[in-house]
Design a protein around this motif. Sequence first.
Motif, PDB file in Angstrom:
ATOM      1  N   GLY A 143      54.193 -48.464 -25.469  1.00  0.00           N
ATOM      2  CA  GLY A 143      54.334 -48.455 -26.944  1.00  0.00           C
ATOM      3  C   GLY A 143      53.226 -49.239 -27.641  1.00  0.00           C
ATOM      4  N   LEU A 144      52.843 -50.364 -26.976  1.00  0.00           N
ATOM      5  CA  LEU A 144      51.773 -51.183 -27.571  1.00  0.00           C
ATOM      6  C   LEU A 144      50.452 -50.431 -27.558  1.00  0.00           C
ATOM      7  CD1 LEU A 144      51.000 -53.910 -28.737  1.00  0.00           C
ATOM      8  CD2 LEU A 144      50.617 -54.741 -26.403  1.00  0.00           C
ATOM      9  N   ARG A 145      50.198 -49.648 -26.403  1.00  0.00           N
ATOM     10  CA  ARG A 145      48.948 -48.896 -26.347  1.00  0.00           C
ATOM     11  C   ARG A 145      48.906 -47.804 -27.422  1.00  0.00           C
ATOM     12  NH1 ARG A 145      49.648 -47.375 -21.700  1.00  0.00           N
ATOM     13  NH2 ARG A 145      50.340 -45.226 -22.067  1.00  0.00           N
ATOM     14  N   ILE A 146      50.012 -47.142 -27.580  1.00  0.00           N
ATOM     15  CA  ILE A 146      50.074 -46.076 -28.614  1.00  0.00           C
ATOM     16  C   ILE A 146      49.825 -46.669 -29.997  1.00  0.00           C
ATOM     17  CG2 ILE A 146      51.583 -44.411 -29.710  1.00  0.00           C
ATOM     18  CD1 ILE A 146      52.935 -44.011 -26.968  1.00  0.00           C
ATOM     19  N   ARG A 147      50.432 -47.803 -30.250  1.00  0.00           N
ATOM     20  CA  ARG A 147      50.255 -48.432 -31.578  1.00  0.00           C
ATOM     21  C   ARG A 147      48.790 -48.868 -31.774  1.00  0.00           C
ATOM     22  NH1 ARG A 147      54.660 -46.677 -31.756  1.00  0.00           N
ATOM     23  NH2 ARG A 147      56.540 -47.541 -32.720  1.00  0.00           N
ATOM     24  N   ARG A 148      48.168 -49.372 -30.601  1.00  0.00           N
ATOM     25  CA  ARG A 148      46.790 -49.832 -30.715  1.00  0.00           C
ATOM     26  C   ARG A 148      45.854 -48.633 -30.991  1.00  0.00           C
ATOM     27  NH1 ARG A 148      46.587 -52.164 -26.197  1.00  0.00           N
ATOM     28  NH2 ARG A 148      47.138 -54.257 -26.900  1.00  0.00           N
ATOM     29  N   GLU A 149      46.080 -47.506 -30.309  1.00  0.00           N
ATOM     30  CA  GLU A 149      45.249 -46.321 -30.534  1.00  0.00           C
ATOM     31  C   GLU A 149      45.381 -45.824 -31.981  1.00  0.00           C
ATOM     32  OE1 GLU A 149      46.501 -43.577 -27.618  1.00  0.00           O
ATOM     33  OE2 GLU A 149      45.500 -44.600 -25.906  1.00  0.00           O
ATOM     34  N   ARG A 150      46.631 -45.788 -32.387  1.00  0.00           N
ATOM     35  CA  ARG A 150      46.819 -45.344 -33.778  1.00  0.00           C
ATOM     36  C   ARG A 150      46.146 -46.289 -34.758  1.00  0.00           C
ATOM     37  NH1 ARG A 150      52.888 -44.269 -35.261  1.00  0.00           N
ATOM     38  NH2 ARG A 150      52.516 -42.740 -33.567  1.00  0.00           N
ATOM     39  N   LEU A 151      46.228 -47.576 -34.477  1.00  0.00           N
ATOM     40  CA  LEU A 151      45.592 -48.560 -35.360  1.00  0.00           C
ATOM     41  C   LEU A 151      44.073 -48.418 -35.336  1.00  0.00           C
ATOM     42  CD1 LEU A 151      45.938 -50.995 -37.215  1.00  0.00           C
ATOM     43  CD2 LEU A 151      45.874 -52.467 -35.191  1.00  0.00           C
ATOM     44  N   ALA A 152      43.497 -48.115 -34.097  1.00  0.00           N
ATOM     45  CA  ALA A 152      42.045 -47.932 -34.016  1.00  0.00           C
ATOM     46  C   ALA A 152      41.623 -46.691 -34.790  1.00  0.00           C
ATOM     47  CB  ALA A 152      41.626 -47.828 -32.530  1.00  0.00           C
ATOM     48  N   GLU A 153      42.447 -45.601 -34.664  1.00  0.00           N
ATOM     49  CA  GLU A 153      42.108 -44.384 -35.422  1.00  0.00           C
ATOM     50  C   GLU A 153      42.130 -44.641 -36.928  1.00  0.00           C
ATOM     51  OE1 GLU A 153      43.788 -39.813 -35.999  1.00  0.00           O
ATOM     52  OE2 GLU A 153      44.760 -41.202 -34.606  1.00  0.00           O
ATOM     53  N   GLN A 154      43.150 -45.320 -37.369  1.00  0.00           N
ATOM     54  CA  GLN A 154      43.238 -45.628 -38.805  1.00  0.00           C
ATOM     55  C   GLN A 154      42.138 -46.600 -39.230  1.00  0.00           C
ATOM     56  OE1 GLN A 154      47.202 -46.989 -39.518  1.00  0.00           O
ATOM     57  NE2 GLN A 154      48.121 -44.929 -39.317  1.00  0.00           N
ATOM     58  N   GLY A 155      41.736 -47.530 -38.275  1.00  0.00           N
ATOM     59  CA  GLY A 155      40.640 -48.431 -38.606  1.00  0.00           C
ATOM     60  C   GLY A 155      39.329 -47.700 -38.758  1.00  0.00           C
TER      61      GLY A 155
END
Length: 520
Positions: free
Chosen positions: A363-375
């Motif tokens: 879950g943390l990896r998914i959130r990090r990827e999504r955060l990187a995409e949004q960043g």
Amino acid sequence: MDLIDDDAPGSNAHEFTVSEISGAIKRTLEDQFGRVRVRGEIGRVSRPSSGHLYFDLKDDRACIAAVTWKGQAARLSTRPEEGIEVIATGRLTTFPGQSKYQLIVDEIEPAGAGALMMMLEKRRRALAAEGLFDESRKRPLPYLPRVIGVVTSPSGAVIRDILHRLRDRFPTRVLIWPVAVQGEGCAPQVTAAIQGFNALDPAGPIPRPDLIIVARGGGSLEDLWGFNEESVVRAAAASGIPLISAVGHETDTTLIDFASDRRAPTPTAAAEMAVPVRAELAARLAEQGARMLRAGEHHRQRQRQRLSDLGRALGRPQALTDPARQRFDLFAERLEPALKGFVRRRRDRLAALPLSLAVLRSGLRIRRERLAEQGGRLPLSLARDRSRRAERLKTLSERLDRARARALADALRGIGRDRDRMGLLARRLAAAGTRLLPPRRDRLERLDRLRQTLGYKETLKRGFAVVHGPNAPITSAEDAARVPRWQVEFADGRIVARPDATPPKPARAQKPPKGQQSLF
């Protein structure tokens, strides 16, 4: 019997030609009636384009043809009008072309006051029929005219009366147009004056009057006749400036009175109509100002009283918050146990969930990827937003610059208008000071000369003296006996004297100056 008949009796009479007979009749008529005055009623009047005047003089039994040539017609004091009785002055002559005689007229005068009144009434009816005397044409007078034009004689008492009354009521600038107020030059000069005042440019060096007064003193019907002429009446009716007629006394009536916007019984009354009384105007303004202040104070008191009444109807402000404060206290006591129970239930639910480290990492990896995409998308979004905000800021800046330029231009125009007005007021103030200071300076000098004349110093110069005591002048022998020392004031100084002092004897007796006696 003779072959040739004898001539008929009288055949030796001289044979005249038509021209000879016409010339003989002309010379006889002109010799017998070289210059005559003929009284009669004017009949048919003809004014052809040549400028000559042709008319008939008639009575109940005969008629004479009359003619006035173009050059003389312009100088006639009375224009011929059909139906009036006149006295025509001229010479009788013949007109050979038509075998008739005629009167060459060089002067026409009405045959008495009755003829003048008849002519006046006929002219009044004709002008009234054209609508020149209608009340709808008359304009109201300005309440406070800045400039008044006066059409009158500059040397009569009329202009002095008008100026004196204007100075007493409300000093105003006056322009005088000098004219003849009777005689042949009266009508054309008055007409030209009215038209001249109307032709002035309001922005020119000579200001255009706000009001015109046409004035003249009293006189006979013949003296006032110039103000009955048609040209004067038409000029008064066509005037774009309100006009007051003040011709003659109250009982005198002329045709300009009907065409003017207001008729005054006397020239002094015309001045009273033209301007109000300055003192009364100031008093009225002061009264209106006081009434306005009282009305404003009364209105504020009523509003204050109404606000106080409404405030009493609202009640106490604490009464509105007391129920809410009581409910808050009630719920505050129940809040702590409810929060503790909520936290306990959430903890128990979390403990019951089958959570593992791998699930948390995923879950943390998914959130990090999504955060990187949004960043990665964030700089583009920020650039677009910055660009939009820059464009909007530029638009607002341009609008602000235009608004500031308009406001600055309006302020500069207002400053220019205020500067022009201030300059005008400064010039008026300087002119008022220049006009008011000389008479006040003269009055002050007269009062100073009167003070010097009435002062006792002038009396001393005539040979008198004043005896001064310690505190006040001595005016009686009884007062002098009680004072040990005196001071005697002459025109050129003072000396000290005592009642018991004996003056030294001079070397030789000297007579006191003429008009002055010794006190010892």
